[in-house]
Design a protein around this motif. Structure first.
Motif, PDB file in Angstrom:
ATOM      1  N   VAL A 162       1.279  21.436 -13.594  1.00  0.00           N
ATOM      2  CA  VAL A 162      -0.019  20.951 -14.086  1.00  0.00           C
ATOM      3  C   VAL A 162      -1.036  20.968 -12.946  1.00  0.00           C
ATOM      4  O   VAL A 162      -0.766  20.504 -11.842  1.00  0.00           O
ATOM      5  CB  VAL A 162       0.118  19.520 -14.650  1.00  0.00           C
ATOM      6  N   ARG A 163      -2.205  21.522 -13.205  1.00  0.00           N
ATOM      7  CA  ARG A 163      -3.303  21.538 -12.239  1.00  0.00           C
ATOM      8  C   ARG A 163      -4.615  21.400 -12.992  1.00  0.00           C
ATOM      9  O   ARG A 163      -4.733  21.881 -14.120  1.00  0.00           O
ATOM     10  CB  ARG A 163      -3.314  22.864 -11.442  1.00  0.00           C
ATOM     11  N   PRO A 164      -5.603  20.732 -12.397  1.00  0.00           N
ATOM     12  CA  PRO A 164      -5.505  20.094 -11.097  1.00  0.00           C
ATOM     13  C   PRO A 164      -4.868  18.706 -11.183  1.00  0.00           C
ATOM     14  O   PRO A 164      -4.990  18.028 -12.197  1.00  0.00           O
ATOM     15  CB  PRO A 164      -6.972  19.982 -10.672  1.00  0.00           C
ATOM     16  N   ILE A 165      -4.171  18.317 -10.118  1.00  0.00           N
ATOM     17  CA  ILE A 165      -3.745  16.933  -9.897  1.00  0.00           C
ATOM     18  C   ILE A 165      -4.716  16.389  -8.855  1.00  0.00           C
ATOM     19  O   ILE A 165      -4.730  16.867  -7.712  1.00  0.00           O
ATOM     20  CB  ILE A 165      -2.297  16.847  -9.381  1.00  0.00           C
ATOM     21  N   SER A 272      -0.649  13.595   4.332  1.00  0.00           N
ATOM     22  CA  SER A 272       0.792  13.639   4.038  1.00  0.00           C
ATOM     23  C   SER A 272       1.084  12.903   2.739  1.00  0.00           C
ATOM     24  O   SER A 272       1.903  13.353   1.921  1.00  0.00           O
ATOM     25  CB  SER A 272       1.600  13.035   5.189  1.00  0.00           C
ATOM     26  N   LYS A 273       0.418  11.765   2.509  1.00  0.00           N
ATOM     27  CA  LYS A 273       0.623  11.011   1.274  1.00  0.00           C
ATOM     28  C   LYS A 273       0.152  11.825   0.068  1.00  0.00           C
ATOM     29  O   LYS A 273       0.789  11.838  -0.994  1.00  0.00           O
ATOM     30  CB  LYS A 273      -0.147   9.692   1.333  1.00  0.00           C
ATOM     31  N   LYS A 274      -0.997  12.500   0.204  1.00  0.00           N
ATOM     32  CA  LYS A 274      -1.554  13.227  -0.934  1.00  0.00           C
ATOM     33  C   LYS A 274      -0.714  14.455  -1.280  1.00  0.00           C
ATOM     34  O   LYS A 274      -0.476  14.745  -2.452  1.00  0.00           O
ATOM     35  CB  LYS A 274      -3.001  13.631  -0.640  1.00  0.00           C
ATOM     36  N   VAL A 275      -0.278  15.191  -0.264  1.00  0.00           N
ATOM     37  CA  VAL A 275       0.567  16.358  -0.515  1.00  0.00           C
ATOM     38  C   VAL A 275       1.898  15.914  -1.120  1.00  0.00           C
ATOM     39  O   VAL A 275       2.399  16.523  -2.077  1.00  0.00           O
ATOM     40  CB  VAL A 275       0.786  17.156   0.785  1.00  0.00           C
ATOM     41  N   SER A 280      -3.384  18.413  -5.829  1.00  0.00           N
ATOM     42  CA  SER A 280      -3.904  19.750  -5.538  1.00  0.00           C
ATOM     43  C   SER A 280      -5.373  19.710  -5.139  1.00  0.00           C
ATOM     44  O   SER A 280      -5.862  20.612  -4.460  1.00  0.00           O
ATOM     45  CB  SER A 280      -3.744  20.654  -6.767  1.00  0.00           C
ATOM     46  N   HIS A 281      -6.099  18.649  -5.558  1.00  0.00           N
ATOM     47  CA  HIS A 281      -7.531  18.518  -5.291  1.00  0.00           C
ATOM     48  C   HIS A 281      -7.813  17.092  -4.809  1.00  0.00           C
ATOM     49  O   HIS A 281      -7.315  16.126  -5.409  1.00  0.00           O
ATOM     50  CB  HIS A 281      -8.346  18.799  -6.548  1.00  0.00           C
ATOM     51  N   GLY A 315      -2.691  23.800   1.468  1.00  0.00           N
ATOM     52  CA  GLY A 315      -2.981  24.236   0.106  1.00  0.00           C
ATOM     53  C   GLY A 315      -3.756  23.242  -0.722  1.00  0.00           C
ATOM     54  O   GLY A 315      -3.762  23.321  -1.952  1.00  0.00           O
ATOM     55  N   LEU A 316      -4.442  22.301  -0.073  1.00  0.00           N
ATOM     56  CA  LEU A 316      -5.257  21.312  -0.777  1.00  0.00           C
ATOM     57  C   LEU A 316      -6.685  21.818  -0.928  1.00  0.00           C
ATOM     58  O   LEU A 316      -7.270  22.344   0.024  1.00  0.00           O
ATOM     59  CB  LEU A 316      -5.295  19.994   0.005  1.00  0.00           C
ATOM     60  N   SER A 317      -7.261  21.618  -2.120  1.00  0.00           N
ATOM     61  CA  SER A 317      -8.685  21.856  -2.311  1.00  0.00           C
ATOM     62  C   SER A 317      -9.401  20.558  -1.981  1.00  0.00           C
ATOM     63  O   SER A 317      -9.193  19.543  -2.656  1.00  0.00           O
ATOM     64  CB  SER A 317      -8.963  22.273  -3.758  1.00  0.00           C
TER      65      SER A 317
END
Length: 497
Positions: A162-165, A272-275, A280-281, A315-317
């Motif tokens: 699922v994207r975007p998260i 690090s927490k977000k990845v 993804s965004h 790979g984060l937007s």
């Protein structure tokens, strides 16, 4: 062999073992010079700081006691047979020593260090050495390596493609800036999945997790967190419990008393927490002000570039918002008071803090524009409509109900002091750092009902002797510390227009 006992002693993430000085199974002197001991049993092991007990009523000579955190980390039932061996220091600490002397650490060095920290093989002193060495200098590639190592050391959520998260994070430093608790329900009501994990406060009077815990349970297992996001489209939980970048919470427990929060460690902690959460965004809020963490636009630009570089590699937007950090946001500073402000905004209370509302709408709008169906520039209008229609409040109430009730009722501290203005005029500045420190002296965030209720903001007129803010505390000692510090210097500048 010794018999394992759980001692009701909270050593706050420090693994501590206790031996009777007259221990019959071992010569205590063999371990005293090392200061630590390794406890082994049933294929498990634990490094722990060693303390001695002289009273056999507390611990017998054939027993070994573990503090609450150490007992939890070892994972064996009480009464288990265990044996002791001289501790083997983690090999990775040799590279920490090199870092202290000016070396640059490789990605593999950082991976091993973070793995050992996550496995509780470092003492707090050793973690402090690592943090201070990194605070002296870190290259951009070291920040990237540290971030990747922190992600690899824990769980990583998978959202089945699922994207975007989406997610949002503020770097902190501005008291009362609880926009996440308004942004998440707005975004969730729109339909974008937003798995918001937050740390507890490091140097501030409250973090998002501390404030959300006034309203709901934040210690949510990872499986339940995923259910929340799938069903309610959002959550507001403590990241430490779901084991996303678990090294981050260990590092924070040492950073807090040292008041260390460098730009490099901040970027690694947040990303690090977000990845790990599968985002993804991401929108990053960088407040800039004379007493904020970031004090100039030039510094904000450097930090933005560091976020963007590391985010790109992961790979984060990323969308970085630079906001006004010249004064606290909202009125409340401290978990109960900040939760009050958040709910006032969500309920559409006419007396709700306008600055908190407007900032949350700005950030929510930026996130909504990650939705391919939302035209550029239309996000804030959609966010406003969601808030004003009551859909955001309904989304928040659903999230709270699904996360469950808070572990304990939190009420406002009943010891109250109003701090008077020393002069007549207009409020020209509020020192975020000093105000935050006063709120912490009052007991926040550990005492959720402690903190400061601001009665004047920048631009407001005030007469001599009129209150600038109220201090709330629960214990006499905290109340006295905060009041004395505030009367010495209020943190609020007043001048004639």
């Amino acid at each position: 062999m010794l018999t394992l006992r759980r001692l009701p002693i909270d050593t706050f993430r420090e693994n501590v073992a206790f031996l009777n000085r007259g221990c019959t199974g071992y010569h205590v002197e063999d371990f005293l010079g090392l200061g630590r001991v390794e406890v082994r049993g049933d294929g498990r092991s634990l490094l722990a700081v060693l303390n001695l007990v002289d009273d056999p009523a507390i611990l017998g000579p054939e027993e070994i006691g573990l503090s609450q955190s150490a007992f939890r980390h070892l994972g064996l039932p009480e009464g288990s047979p265990v044996h002791l061996v001289p501790p083997t220091p983690p090999v990775s600490f040799d590279r920490v020593r090199d870092k202290v002397l000016g070396a640059t650490l490789s990605p593999e060095d950082l991976r091993r260090i973070i793995a050992d920290i996550t496995d509780h093989r470092y003492s707090k002193i050793e973690i402090a050495a690592f943090l201070i060495a990194c605070a002296s200098f870190m290259t951009t590639e070291e920040v990237l390596g540290l971030t990747r190592a922190m992600v690899a050391a824990g769980a990583r959520l998978d959202w089945d493609g699922v994207r975007p998260i989406v997610d949002k994070h503020c770097i902190g430093g501005i008291p009362g800036n609880r926009t996440s608790m308004i942004v998440v329900p707005i975004v969730a009501a729109h339909g974008l999945p937003i798995p918001k994990t937050s740390s507890r406060a490091i140097t501030s009077p409250a973090g998002t997790a501390d404030t959300m815990e006034v309203l709901a349970n934040v210690d949510v297992p990872v499986e339940r967190m995923q259910e929340l996001v799938r069903e309610a489209r959002g959550c507001l939980v403590w990241g430490g419990h779901v084991r996303l970048s678990p090294a981050d919470d260990i590092l924070i427990s040492v950073e807090r008393p040292l008041a260390i929060d460098t730009r490099e460690q901040l970027v690694a902690s947040i990303l690090s927490k977000k990845v790990a959460a599968g985002s993804s965004h991401l929108v990053v809020d960088i407040p800039v002000g004379p007493t904020a963490k970031v004090r100039s636009m030039a510094e904000a630009a450097r930090l933005r570039k560091l976020f963007e570089h590391v985010g790109d590699q992961l790979g984060l937007s990323l969308d970085v918002a630079v906001t006004d950090g010249s004064q606290p946001v909202g009125r409340g500073i401290g978990p109960v008071l900040e939760a009050r402000d958040v709910m006032a905004v969500l309920r559409g209370d006419p007396a709700a803090p306008a600055d908190l509302r407007d900032r949350a709408l700005l950030l929510a709008g930026r996130i909504l524009e990650f939705d391919p169906a939302v035209r550029g520039g239309a996000g804030i209008a959609i966010a406003r409509q969601i808030l004003e229609s009551g859909r955001a409040l309904a989304a928040m109430e659903r999230i709270m109900a699904m996360q469950g009730p808070p572990p304990a009722a939190a009420t406002l501290g009943t010891l109250v002091a109003e701090i008077p203005s020393p002069a007549e005029g207009v409020v020209t500045a509020i020192d975020c750092f000093r105000i935050a420190r006063i709120a912490r002296l009052a007991g926040a965030p550990n005492d959720k009902g402690a903190g400061i209720d601001l009665l004047r903001k920048v631009g407001d007129p005030v007469r001599r002797g009129e209150p600038l803010y109220r201090i709330h505390a629960r214990t006499g000692a905290d109340f006295a510390f905060a009041q004395s510090f505030a009367l010495e210097e209020t943190g609020v500048s007043v001048a004639m227009p």
